[in-house]
Design a protein around this motif. Structure first.
Motif, PDB file in Angstrom:
ATOM      1  N   GLY A  54       8.248  -2.108   5.804  1.00  0.00           N
ATOM      2  CA  GLY A  54       6.818  -1.912   5.679  1.00  0.00           C
ATOM      3  C   GLY A  54       6.056  -2.528   6.838  1.00  0.00           C
ATOM      4  N   LEU A  55       4.749  -2.325   6.838  1.00  0.00           N
ATOM      5  CA  LEU A  55       3.901  -2.787   7.940  1.00  0.00           C
ATOM      6  C   LEU A  55       3.135  -4.043   7.552  1.00  0.00           C
ATOM      7  N   PRO A  56       2.938  -4.963   8.486  1.00  0.00           N
ATOM      8  CA  PRO A  56       2.071  -6.108   8.208  1.00  0.00           C
ATOM      9  C   PRO A  56       0.639  -5.639   7.994  1.00  0.00           C
ATOM     10  N   TRP A  57      -0.170  -6.479   7.344  1.00  0.00           N
ATOM     11  CA  TRP A  57      -1.497  -6.057   6.912  1.00  0.00           C
ATOM     12  C   TRP A  57      -2.358  -5.525   8.051  1.00  0.00           C
ATOM     13  N   GLN A  58      -2.356  -6.158   9.209  1.00  0.00           N
ATOM     14  CA  GLN A  58      -3.217  -5.700  10.297  1.00  0.00           C
ATOM     15  C   GLN A  58      -2.879  -4.268  10.700  1.00  0.00           C
ATOM     16  N   ALA A  59      -1.597  -4.002  10.913  1.00  0.00           N
ATOM     17  CA  ALA A  59      -1.170  -2.648  11.285  1.00  0.00           C
ATOM     18  C   ALA A  59      -1.386  -1.677  10.132  1.00  0.00           C
ATOM     19  N   LEU A  75       6.434  -1.802 -11.326  1.00  0.00           N
ATOM     20  CA  LEU A  75       5.634  -1.870 -10.109  1.00  0.00           C
ATOM     21  C   LEU A  75       5.082  -3.273  -9.870  1.00  0.00           C
ATOM     22  N   GLN A  76       5.238  -3.733  -8.651  1.00  0.00           N
ATOM     23  CA  GLN A  76       4.683  -5.025  -8.261  1.00  0.00           C
ATOM     24  C   GLN A  76       3.980  -4.879  -6.915  1.00  0.00           C
ATOM     25  N   ARG A  77       3.056  -5.745  -6.668  1.00  0.00           N
ATOM     26  CA  ARG A  77       2.313  -5.704  -5.412  1.00  0.00           C
ATOM     27  C   ARG A  77       3.248  -5.941  -4.236  1.00  0.00           C
ATOM     28  N   PRO A  78       3.234  -5.037  -3.245  1.00  0.00           N
ATOM     29  CA  PRO A  78       4.033  -5.273  -2.033  1.00  0.00           C
ATOM     30  C   PRO A  78       3.576  -6.551  -1.339  1.00  0.00           C
ATOM     31  N   ALA A  79       4.509  -7.265  -0.753  1.00  0.00           N
ATOM     32  CA  ALA A  79       4.202  -8.553  -0.123  1.00  0.00           C
ATOM     33  C   ALA A  79       3.185  -8.415   0.999  1.00  0.00           C
ATOM     34  N   PRO A  97      -2.671  -7.271   0.592  1.00  0.00           N
ATOM     35  CA  PRO A  97      -3.512  -8.349   0.057  1.00  0.00           C
ATOM     36  C   PRO A  97      -3.747  -8.173  -1.443  1.00  0.00           C
ATOM     37  N   ALA A  98      -3.849  -9.272  -2.141  1.00  0.00           N
ATOM     38  CA  ALA A  98      -3.986  -9.238  -3.599  1.00  0.00           C
ATOM     39  C   ALA A  98      -5.229  -8.473  -4.038  1.00  0.00           C
ATOM     40  N   HIS A  99      -6.313  -8.554  -3.250  1.00  0.00           N
ATOM     41  CA  HIS A  99      -7.548  -7.909  -3.694  1.00  0.00           C
ATOM     42  C   HIS A  99      -7.477  -6.386  -3.599  1.00  0.00           C
ATOM     43  N   CYS A 100      -6.488  -5.833  -2.879  1.00  0.00           N
ATOM     44  CA  CYS A 100      -6.323  -4.380  -2.778  1.00  0.00           C
ATOM     45  C   CYS A 100      -5.441  -3.810  -3.894  1.00  0.00           C
ATOM     46  N   TRP A 101      -4.648  -4.666  -4.515  1.00  0.00           N
ATOM     47  CA  TRP A 101      -3.639  -4.192  -5.454  1.00  0.00           C
ATOM     48  C   TRP A 101      -4.223  -3.535  -6.700  1.00  0.00           C
ATOM     49  N   PRO A 102      -5.236  -4.069  -7.363  1.00  0.00           N
ATOM     50  CA  PRO A 102      -5.736  -3.396  -8.579  1.00  0.00           C
ATOM     51  C   PRO A 102      -6.156  -1.945  -8.325  1.00  0.00           C
TER      52      PRO A 102
END
Length: 333
Positions: free
Chosen positions: A154-159, A280-284, A287-292
């Motif tokens: 997967g991609l880091p958050w910035q990318a 399903l779990q939030r990908p590492a 960011p947590a605020h995007c998951w819901p």
């Protein structure tokens, strides 16, 4: 011994066409005999007396895209006379009214003027070989499926955000003009030299009341989807909706952030039967605020998928809450 799940996953990469049972079983009355239809001829080297085909760039569910040289632009000294040219694949070109469906793709996409949606130039028919074709901007760069093969974790958050936000902007814009994509998947998104492009609206259609006279793919008798990105309601025969586009894009976003499809590359029908949504779990990298918001967009049941593309875009644009905000949330919770 072959693994049936693996075989299913491999098949799910392809756009699938099938006649619905209702169309096969129901007899069709005809008022008069059909006029024999001449089959389209083979693709010539030059289409429309103007576009010299150089090489095949890719093949989709019903069309093929070529790199072509615009001889008219070249004649007037254009140093970059190249375009992409899309025409129906030979098998699909045999269907009655297939050219009308290609025109529908052109009419839909031509409504859109957005920096992250592919730009179309024109629709023409080569009368000699009876082939309709679309000319569009020639894009250079990897598609998201190529990117995913290079980034299995997967991609880091910035990318990730630099891809997801433009992609959500493109879809939210399309929906705002009443245009549904119908086949969102990594191979239909390109990271071009000058920015991301969403392309291939060939399975798309307008929302009710938009371009009412436009020919469209009749999903009640001819279903089309890419299984692992198709919403459950599509697989069960429901019409294409904006919510189905949102589900497909949510699968793409999850895949970009984790490197893996949210439901093991299976269709929504298979995944629901196996209750994979419970895992399903939030990908590492997300960011947590995007998951819901993303979790809501991945709901199998359309009624629970109560978020649109604009809502997803808002969630991904929103900055992560600061430490004080998090402490206040915990205190008030």
């Amino acid at each position: 011994m072959s693994d049936p799940l693996l075989a299913s996953a491999e098949a799910s990469d392809l756009t699938y066409f099938a006649f619905a049972a209702s169309a096969v079983d129901k007899p069709v009355a005809r008022a008069e005999p059909e006029t024999p239809r001449t089959a389209p001829g083979e693709l010539p080297e030059v289409l429309g007396g103007r576009y010299r085909i150089e090489r095949l760039l890719g093949v989709g569910g019903m069309g093929a895209v070529y790199r072509a040289r615009d001889l008219l632009r070249e004649q007037f000294g254009d140093p970059e006379p190249y375009v992409a040219l899309k025409t129906l694949s030979e098998d699909f070109a045999e269907y009655p009214d297939a050219n009308a469906l290609l025109y529908s793709e052109f009419a839909l996409t031509a409504r859109l003027s957005h920096r992250h949606v592919v730009r179309l130039f024109g629709f023409e028919v080569d009368t000699a070989c009876q082939r309709a074709f679309i000319t569009l901007e020639l894009l250079k760069g990897p598609t998201l499926d190529q990117l995913l093969s290079e980034r299995p974790g997967g991609l880091p958050w910035q990318a990730l955000s630099e891809i997801v936000i433009p992609l959500l902007e493109a879809l939210a814009y399309s929906h705002s003009l009443g245009v549904l994509h119908g086949d969102l998947k990594p191979s239909n998104v390109m990271l071009a030299d000058d920015g991301l492009r969403l392309f291939d609206y060939g399975l798309g259609q307008p929302l009710d009341g938009v371009l009412p006279g436009l020919p469209r793919l009749c999903r009640s008798r001819f279903a089309a989807w890419t299984p692992r990105y198709a919403a459950l309601e599509l697989l069960e025969g429901a019409p294409l909706t904006a919510a189905a586009d949102v589900y497909a894009l949510a699968c793409v976003i999850y895949e970009l952030s984790s490197g893996s499809h949210p439901f093991r590359r299976l269709s929504a029908k298979q995944a629901k039967a196996m209750e994979l949504d419970r895992e399903l779990q939030r990908p590492a990298n997300l960011p947590a605020h995007c998951w819901p918001a993303l979790r809501t967009a991945l709901a199998f049941d359309e009624a629970r998928r109560d978020i649109d593309a604009a809502g997803l875009l808002d969630a991904f644009r929103r900055p992560a809450p600061g430490l004080l905000q998090r402490l206040l949330r915990r205190t008030n919770g």
